[in-house]
Design a protein around this motif. Structure first.
Motif, PDB file in Angstrom:
ATOM      1  N   ALA A  69       0.803  -1.143  -0.007  1.00  0.00           N
ATOM      2  CA  ALA A  69       0.051   0.090  -0.007  1.00  0.00           C
ATOM      3  C   ALA A  69       0.809   1.315   0.059  1.00  0.00           C
ATOM      4  O   ALA A  69       0.292   2.230  -0.297  1.00  0.00           O
ATOM      5  CB  ALA A  69      -0.831   0.120   1.240  1.00  0.00           C
ATOM      6  N   LYS A 244      -5.336   1.682  -3.807  1.00  0.00           N
ATOM      7  CA  LYS A 244      -4.477   0.735  -3.459  1.00  0.00           C
ATOM      8  C   LYS A 244      -3.591   1.317  -2.187  1.00  0.00           C
ATOM      9  O   LYS A 244      -2.830   0.504  -1.345  1.00  0.00           O
ATOM     10  CB  LYS A 244      -3.264   0.109  -4.309  1.00  0.00           C
ATOM     11  N   ASN A 246      -4.770   2.337   0.375  1.00  0.00           N
ATOM     12  CA  ASN A 246      -5.549   2.090   1.775  1.00  0.00           C
ATOM     13  C   ASN A 246      -6.088   3.455   2.446  1.00  0.00           C
ATOM     14  O   ASN A 246      -6.800   4.350   1.869  1.00  0.00           O
ATOM     15  CB  ASN A 246      -4.836   1.195   2.517  1.00  0.00           C
ATOM     16  N   GLN A 247      -5.548   3.787   3.552  1.00  0.00           N
ATOM     17  CA  GLN A 247      -5.954   4.716   4.400  1.00  0.00           C
ATOM     18  C   GLN A 247      -5.494   6.260   3.843  1.00  0.00           C
ATOM     19  O   GLN A 247      -5.901   7.205   4.268  1.00  0.00           O
ATOM     20  CB  GLN A 247      -5.424   4.697   5.784  1.00  0.00           C
ATOM     21  N   THR A 303     -11.884   0.809   0.369  1.00  0.00           N
ATOM     22  CA  THR A 303     -10.227   0.504   0.627  1.00  0.00           C
ATOM     23  C   THR A 303     -10.369  -0.364   2.063  1.00  0.00           C
ATOM     24  O   THR A 303      -9.297  -1.120   2.435  1.00  0.00           O
ATOM     25  CB  THR A 303      -9.685   1.610   1.136  1.00  0.00           C
ATOM     26  N   LYS A 305     -10.260   0.770   5.065  1.00  0.00           N
ATOM     27  CA  LYS A 305      -9.490   1.456   5.616  1.00  0.00           C
ATOM     28  C   LYS A 305     -10.064   3.007   6.241  1.00  0.00           C
ATOM     29  O   LYS A 305     -10.788   3.372   5.026  1.00  0.00           O
ATOM     30  CB  LYS A 305      -8.106   1.732   5.502  1.00  0.00           C
ATOM     31  N   GLN A 307      -9.681   6.645   6.502  1.00  0.00           N
ATOM     32  CA  GLN A 307      -8.995   7.556   5.701  1.00  0.00           C
ATOM     33  C   GLN A 307      -8.203   8.467   6.341  1.00  0.00           C
ATOM     34  O   GLN A 307      -8.608   8.990   7.760  1.00  0.00           O
ATOM     35  CB  GLN A 307      -9.841   8.363   4.556  1.00  0.00           C
TER      36      GLN A 307
END
Length: 365
Positions: A69, A244, A246-247, A303, A305, A307
């Motif tokens: 990520a 990709k 993620n967060q 995702t 996750k 953010q």
């Protein structure tokens, strides 16, 4: 009179082609033509430029050791990166600052310092090393974009401040041109899964250089990269390769917008309309980010996750709203939000973005 009829047609054709070539000169958006109110009493001294960076472009990534990520910062690696790239960043920020000051104050020293700094690095063939890693070639395209886009304000100003400095500008523009060729080499023919915000920023640096050096081939390459980027935006306005992260997905969607909006604006100025590429991909992307800043649930869901919003607290990160709202009709709510956060200054887009797209507005600090 001894006429030679067989020469008339080729001669006329040559004249017509020359006229077409002149008419086809690449130009920036109208805001770059702003005149300078020259200060006849200008003085002061020029700070020495940072040492030209001619070493290998091999730097540690601030995400070193992270998983796929690339979303977890490595403080030690980031510190090493900042230290090794300090001269490059000083060059980027310095050129942007001096050009902004010159456009605002009109002191000849600021102009001559800008040309001295750029000429110093150009003569040293800085940033042209063919030994580099991914972070190194990223720094090259960022630096080129920063410098070339700031230079555009000098080159296209109605005041023609560069007219007395033709020898210096030829050296500088030749260097920009060679850097752009290397950036094209660095970022061409990548598989789609590896084309992300880095490629968009590379395309922006090449677009700025294309206009600065009047190179149609560079312009065409940048437009082609934009079309690839537009093709990556899905029906919901997401960029799969930025999801990709993620967060940091929302932050990187936002980070993808400044170069894309600038490329589209420059293309528009040259008769190429990219606004509806892939069914209005740039509009969808902007709207997705605007909605995401207000409510992150869509990004959290895609995702898995929550953010990280830390980067999105910096108003300059939304500089793309200026060109974007000049391309599309922004809602009254978006315009109000934009104006509350602005005016926008960011060296990676050449300085005072608000002044370029809204010349009547006063630039902020």
């Amino acid at each position: 009179m001894n006429t030679r009829p067989w020469l008339i047609a080729p001669l006329l054709a040559g004249i017509l082609l020359a006229g077409q070539s002149h008419a086809a000169n690449l130009v920036p958006p109208r805001g770059y033509y702003a005149p300078v109110d020259v200060d006849a009493k200008s003085g002061g001294s020029c700070k020495a430029p940072p040492a030209p960076y001619t070493a290998k472009l091999e730097f540690r990534s601030k995400y070193e050791g992270s998983d796929k990520a690339r979303a977890t910062l490595n403080p030690k690696a980031e510190k090493a990166f900042r230290e090794k790239t300090a001269d490059i960043t000083e060059m980027e920020r310095g050129i942007s600052k001096m050009v902004m000051e010159y456009m605002r104050e009109g002191q000849r020293t600021q102009l001559e310092c800008t040309l001295q700094w750029l000429g110093n690095w150009a003569q040293a063939n800085a940033l042209l090393s063919t030994q580099y890693n991914h972070t190194g070639m990223s720094m090259r395209k960022w630096a080129l974009g920063s410098m070339a886009s700031a230079y555009l304000r000098l080159k296209f100003s109605e005041s023609q401040p560069l007219a007395p400095y033709r020898a210096q500008t030829q050296v500088i523009e030749s260097w920009f041109s060679r850097l752009a060729d290397q950036v094209v080499h660095d970022w061409s023919d990548l598989p789609l899964k590896k084309i992300n915000n880095h490629s968009y920023w590379a395309a922006w640096s090449v677009m700025a250089t294309a206009v600065a050096t009047n190179r149609q081939d560079l312009f065409d390459w940048s437009v082609a990269q934009f079309r690839v980027a537009a093709g990556q935006v899905d029906r919901d306005g997401f960029l799969p390769n930025e999801l990709k992260r993620n967060q940091r997905a929302l932050a990187y969607h936002n980070y993808s917008l400044p170069p894309l909006a600038m490329i589209a604006s420059f293309a528009q100025a040259n008769g190429v309309d990219l606004r509806e590429a892939n069914d209005g991909a740039l509009r969808r992307l902007g709207e997705k980010v605007i909605a995401g800043v207000d409510d992150q649930k869509a990004f959290d869901k895609r995702t898995g996750k929550d953010q990280d919003m830390s980067e999105l607290k910096k108003h300059s990160k939304f500089s793309w709203l200026e060109p974007w709202c000049s391309l599309y009709s922004c809602s009254a709510k978006t315009v109000e939000w934009k104006d509350e956060m602005g005016p926008y200054k960011t060296f990676r887009l050449g300085g005072d973005v608000t002044q370029v797209f809204h010349p009547k507005k006063e630039g902020g600090s």
